[in-house]
Design an enzyme around this catalytic site. Structure first.
Site, mmCIF file in Angstrom:
data_model
loop_
_atom_site.group_PDB
_atom_site.id
_atom_site.type_symbol
_atom_site.label_atom_id
_atom_site.label_comp_id
_atom_site.label_asym_id
_atom_site.label_seq_id
_atom_site.Cartn_x
_atom_site.Cartn_y
_atom_site.Cartn_z
ATOM 1 N N CYS A 147 0.875 -1.172 0.000
ATOM 2 C CA CYS A 147 0.000 0.000 0.000
ATOM 3 C C CYS A 147 0.913 1.223 0.000
ATOM 4 O O CYS A 147 2.127 1.077 -0.155
ATOM 5 C CB CYS A 147 -0.995 -0.019 1.165
ATOM 6 S SG CYS A 147 -0.287 0.135 2.809
ATOM 7 N N HIS A 163 15.129 -13.928 11.211
ATOM 8 C CA HIS A 163 14.821 -13.870 12.645
ATOM 9 C C HIS A 163 13.339 -14.009 12.968
ATOM 10 O O HIS A 163 12.981 -14.487 14.031
ATOM 11 C CB HIS A 163 15.325 -12.542 13.247
ATOM 12 C CG HIS A 163 16.813 -12.458 13.314
ATOM 13 N ND1 HIS A 163 17.480 -11.439 13.965
ATOM 14 C CD2 HIS A 163 17.783 -13.280 12.820
ATOM 15 C CE1 HIS A 163 18.786 -11.633 13.864
ATOM 16 N NE2 HIS A 163 18.997 -12.734 13.163
HETATM 17 C C1 RB5 Z 1 -3.974 5.371 0.613
HETATM 18 O O1 RB5 Z 1 -4.008 6.730 0.332
HETATM 19 C C2 RB5 Z 1 -3.045 5.090 1.790
HETATM 20 O O2 RB5 Z 1 -3.628 5.532 2.968
HETATM 21 C C3 RB5 Z 1 -2.729 3.627 1.858
HETATM 22 O O3 RB5 Z 1 -2.150 3.219 0.669
HETATM 23 C C4 RB5 Z 1 -1.763 3.193 2.935
HETATM 24 O O4 RB5 Z 1 -0.643 4.004 2.993
HETATM 25 C C5 RB5 Z 1 -2.351 2.935 4.260
HETATM 26 O O5 RB5 Z 1 -1.691 2.504 5.209
#
Ligand code: RB5
Length: 150
Positions: free
Chosen positions: A70, A103
């Site tokens: 993400c 680990h």
């Molecule tokens: C999306 O904008 C962002 O919040 C997501 O990709 C991530 O970083 C969340 O932890």
């Protein structure tokens, strides 16, 4: 260590989409089999919707290793770590990636798609796939992760 005859699952949100596409392309070029859990475009989505299915499948041993991405790597990691038998590690360099396997016996690598050079991220994926758990004292420590205090 990842057995190349198995399939490697990847999941991301919009913040990790471009990196996921880059990594997946390089993996396919290297002869890996991949399963794409999405997302499939840069359109804004919610990372749990894509990470839950991958983490559940790893938890149920359908896959032994997974890659999630993400924007920061945090939300994806937090989601994955809700599942039994999942140890998702948020890493941002090669050394942390090596240690997560050696680990912590991490079975999911969480990458910050907006904060890492894609080539470096791919190098980290290869390290994650090709580094073994050291066992020994680390087995005891990893086992204790589930010993939640009442
Ligand atoms: C999306 O904008 C962002 O919040 C997501 O990709 C991530 O970083 C969340 O932890």
């Amino acid at each position: 260590m990842f057995d190349k005859s198995r399939t490697l699952p990847l999941a991301c949100d919009h913040g990790g989409f471009d990196m996921k596409e880059f990594i997946m392309k390089r993996l396919l070029e290297d002869g890996y089999k991949v399963k794409d859990f999405g997302t499939f475009s840069n359109k804004s989505v919610d990372y749990p919707d894509f990470v839950h299915p991958l983490a559940k499948a790893v938890s149920e041993d359908e896959y032994n290793i997974g890659i999630i991405i993400c924007g920061s790597g945090n939300g994806a990691q937090m989601t994955a770590n809700k599942y039994d038998n999942v140890r998702a590690a948020l890493c941002w360099n090669e050394e942390l990636t090596t240690l997560a396997r050696q680990h912590n016996n991490a079975n999911i690598l969480s990458l910050p798609g907006r904060f890492l050079d894609f080539k470096k991220a791919f190098k980290m994926v290869k390290i994650f796939l090709n580094t073994g758990f050291e066992g020994g004292r680390h087995t005891r420590r990893v086992d204790k992760i589930n010993e939640i205090l009442e």
